[in-house]
Scaffold this motif. Structure first.
Motif, mmCIF file in Angstrom:
data_model
loop_
_atom_site.group_PDB
_atom_site.id
_atom_site.type_symbol
_atom_site.label_atom_id
_atom_site.label_comp_id
_atom_site.label_asym_id
_atom_site.label_seq_id
_atom_site.Cartn_x
_atom_site.Cartn_y
_atom_site.Cartn_z
ATOM 1 N N CYS A 60 0.838 -1.200 0.000
ATOM 2 C CA CYS A 60 0.000 0.000 0.000
ATOM 3 C C CYS A 60 0.874 1.251 0.000
ATOM 4 O O CYS A 60 2.103 1.185 0.155
ATOM 5 N N LYS A 61 0.235 2.409 -0.161
ATOM 6 C CA LYS A 61 0.978 3.668 -0.224
ATOM 7 C C LYS A 61 1.791 3.897 1.044
ATOM 8 O O LYS A 61 2.951 4.334 0.982
ATOM 9 N N ALA A 62 1.187 3.587 2.213
ATOM 10 C CA ALA A 62 1.888 3.788 3.480
ATOM 11 C C ALA A 62 3.137 2.923 3.554
ATOM 12 O O ALA A 62 4.212 3.386 3.971
ATOM 13 N N CYS A 63 3.014 1.662 3.157
ATOM 14 C CA CYS A 63 4.158 0.748 3.208
ATOM 15 C C CYS A 63 5.257 1.184 2.244
ATOM 16 O O CYS A 63 6.455 1.120 2.568
ATOM 17 N N LEU A 64 4.866 1.640 1.054
ATOM 18 C CA LEU A 64 5.853 2.075 0.072
ATOM 19 C C LEU A 64 6.584 3.337 0.532
ATOM 20 O O LEU A 64 7.802 3.459 0.369
ATOM 21 N N LEU A 65 5.845 4.263 1.131
ATOM 22 C CA LEU A 65 6.477 5.474 1.664
ATOM 23 C C LEU A 65 7.421 5.135 2.811
ATOM 24 O O LEU A 65 8.518 5.710 2.925
ATOM 25 N N LEU A 66 6.989 4.217 3.660
ATOM 26 C CA LEU A 66 7.834 3.826 4.795
ATOM 27 C C LEU A 66 9.118 3.169 4.298
ATOM 28 O O LEU A 66 10.212 3.459 4.804
ATOM 29 N N ALA A 67 8.995 2.303 3.300
ATOM 30 C CA ALA A 67 10.181 1.643 2.753
ATOM 31 C C ALA A 67 11.135 2.646 2.127
ATOM 32 O O ALA A 67 12.358 2.463 2.158
ATOM 33 N N ALA A 68 10.580 3.720 1.586
ATOM 34 C CA ALA A 68 11.420 4.758 0.972
ATOM 35 C C ALA A 68 11.971 5.750 1.988
ATOM 36 O O ALA A 68 12.779 6.619 1.652
ATOM 37 N N GLY A 69 11.520 5.626 3.242
ATOM 38 C CA GLY A 69 11.974 6.543 4.283
ATOM 39 C C GLY A 69 11.330 7.903 4.224
ATOM 40 O O GLY A 69 11.883 8.877 4.755
ATOM 41 N N THR A 70 10.144 7.990 3.587
ATOM 42 C CA THR A 70 9.491 9.294 3.411
ATOM 43 C C THR A 70 8.071 9.318 3.973
ATOM 44 O O THR A 70 7.286 10.205 3.599
ATOM 45 N N HIS A 71 7.725 8.383 4.839
ATOM 46 C CA HIS A 71 6.372 8.390 5.410
ATOM 47 C C HIS A 71 6.237 9.603 6.329
ATOM 48 O O HIS A 71 7.027 9.783 7.259
ATOM 49 N N PRO A 72 5.238 10.459 6.106
ATOM 50 C CA PRO A 72 5.131 11.696 6.895
ATOM 51 C C PRO A 72 4.693 11.473 8.338
ATOM 52 O O PRO A 72 4.820 12.394 9.157
ATOM 53 N N ASP A 73 4.191 10.279 8.657
ATOM 54 C CA ASP A 73 3.680 10.019 10.006
ATOM 55 C C ASP A 73 4.595 9.104 10.814
ATOM 56 O O ASP A 73 4.181 8.539 11.823
ATOM 57 N N ALA A 74 5.833 8.936 10.360
ATOM 58 C CA ALA A 74 6.818 8.119 11.075
ATOM 59 C C ALA A 74 8.015 8.995 11.453
ATOM 60 O O ALA A 74 8.487 9.801 10.650
ATOM 61 N N PHE A 75 8.481 8.818 12.693
ATOM 62 C CA PHE A 75 9.583 9.649 13.195
ATOM 63 C C PHE A 75 10.528 8.748 13.981
ATOM 64 O O PHE A 75 10.101 8.008 14.881
ATOM 65 N N ALA A 76 11.815 8.789 13.630
ATOM 66 C CA ALA A 76 12.830 8.004 14.355
ATOM 67 C C ALA A 76 13.785 8.951 15.065
ATOM 68 O O ALA A 76 14.248 9.944 14.483
ATOM 69 N N LEU A 77 14.058 8.657 16.334
ATOM 70 C CA LEU A 77 14.953 9.481 17.141
ATOM 71 C C LEU A 77 16.122 8.623 17.615
ATOM 72 O O LEU A 77 15.936 7.621 18.308
ATOM 73 N N GLU A 78 17.320 9.025 17.218
ATOM 74 C CA GLU A 78 18.546 8.319 17.577
ATOM 75 C C GLU A 78 19.643 9.342 17.854
ATOM 76 O O GLU A 78 19.500 10.512 17.481
ATOM 77 N N PRO A 79 20.735 8.924 18.489
ATOM 78 C CA PRO A 79 21.860 9.857 18.640
ATOM 79 C C PRO A 79 22.350 10.331 17.275
ATOM 80 O O PRO A 79 22.354 9.568 16.306
#
Length: 328
Positions: A60-79
């Motif tokens: 789906c669109k959400a999965c494809l965006l997430l795989a591309a690292g461009t999903h607007p509703d996902a946020f990763a926080l790391e050092p």
């Protein structure tokens, strides 16, 4: 798609099958057991528009965006840099993301790893979002050392202890991951990684078996007065400081345990068994206990990323180690 590991199957079924999710999960356990992969798998499932059989569809669109690292509703926080702290400004960016309206699926997902990398100000800045995240937000916090977290952080999360596979399961996984090694070599790696298969695979990539052989040889020469602390400290420059302190803490514990129990089945790995027995027979218990306290204190400083003089610290360690049987 995120990697999956067989020892996570039961926990996955319990969590992925929920109709409603908590606003924050704390996934904790030792490093190298697949917590990040589990969190990414859950994040993908919760963002997917057409999940199938408790898995993200991947199409789906959400999965494809997430795989591309461009999903607007996902946020990763790391050092920002490896082995550095998560700063308060980074957490403020996270808080800003949480307060926004979801753009695609109606739900926002945040992944933080490792949570213990947050300094005090950063951890305090996260508390409000943990307690009352805006909108339909789920925070996935990953911790390798939950004892270092503020109680106020832990109390605001549903805590999930991620499983460590038993030895047989870990060895089967390593047999697939490292087919070029013998069963004995894979067993050594798994023991060095304290039972964490992914850590064992990384140790092989880093040449840790060769590093350990160098350290063990050095310790034996030290006790025989064939090599001095300064020379050894310089020679171990390429070996991670935490790895060295992990080994010496373990060896001190084994010496003390053998002193108390005389149990030859509890001498640890074969490469140091004779040294452990020797030190147990020749060392005063009070001196051994004092060394153990010192090792644990210094290990905490290493974990806290303190500004340490590596060579002087290792020299001090080796001087204390050499003095155990009355030498030095």
């Amino acid at each position: 798609m995120a990697d999956t590991y067989p020892w996570q199957d039961e926990l996955w079924r319990q969590l992925a099958g929920r109709e409603q999710h908590a606003h924050a999960y704390l996934l904790h356990g030792p490093a190298g057991i697949g917590k990040r992969a589990f969190a990414e798998r859950l994040l993908a499932l919760l963002l997917c528009r057409s999940p199938q059989n408790l898995e993200a569809c991947g199409k789906c669109k959400a999965c494809l965006l997430l795989a591309a690292g461009t999903h607007p509703d996902a946020f990763a926080l790391e050092p920002e840099e490896a082995d550095k702290a998560i700063k308060v400004d980074q957490v403020r960016d996270l808080v800003g993301f949480v307060t926004q309206t979801a753009q695609l699926s109606g739900r926002k997902l945040v992944l933080v790893e490792p949570v213990e990398a947050m300094n005090l100000n950063a951890a305090n800045a996260l508390l409000k979002s943990l307690e009352e995240p805006a909108g339909n937000t789920v925070l996935l916090l990953i911790s390798h050392q939950p004892s270092r977290l503020l109680p106020t952080v832990k109390s605001r999360c549903v805590q999930l202890a991620c499983p460590v596979p038993d030895e047989a399961v870990g060895l089967r996984w390593l047999a697939q991951a490292l087919p070029g090694l013998s069963d004995e070599e894979r067993g050594e790696l798994l023991a060095l990684a304290a039972g964490s298969p992914l850590s064992a695979a990384r140790l092989q990539e880093q040449g840790v078996r060769e590093q350990r052989a160098l350290v063990v040889e050095g310790v034996k020469k030290l006790l025989k007065q064939q090599q001095g602390p300064s020379q050894l400290a310089e020679g171990w420059n390429a070996i991670p400081l935490l790895l060295l302190f992990n080994w010496f803490c373990e060896w001190a514990h084994l010496v003390l345990r053998y002193q108390l129990s005389k149990d030859e089945q509890g001498l640890g790995a074969a490469d140091m068994r004779k040294v452990v027995q020797y030190l147990a027979d020749k060392s005063e218990q009070a001196r051994l206990l004092a060394l153990q306290d010192w090792l644990l204190e210094q290990r905490q400083k290493v974990l806290a990323k303190g500004n340490l003089n590596r060579v002087l610290l290792l020299e001090a360690l080796l001087v204390k180690w050499a003095s155990l049987p009355g030498q030095g």
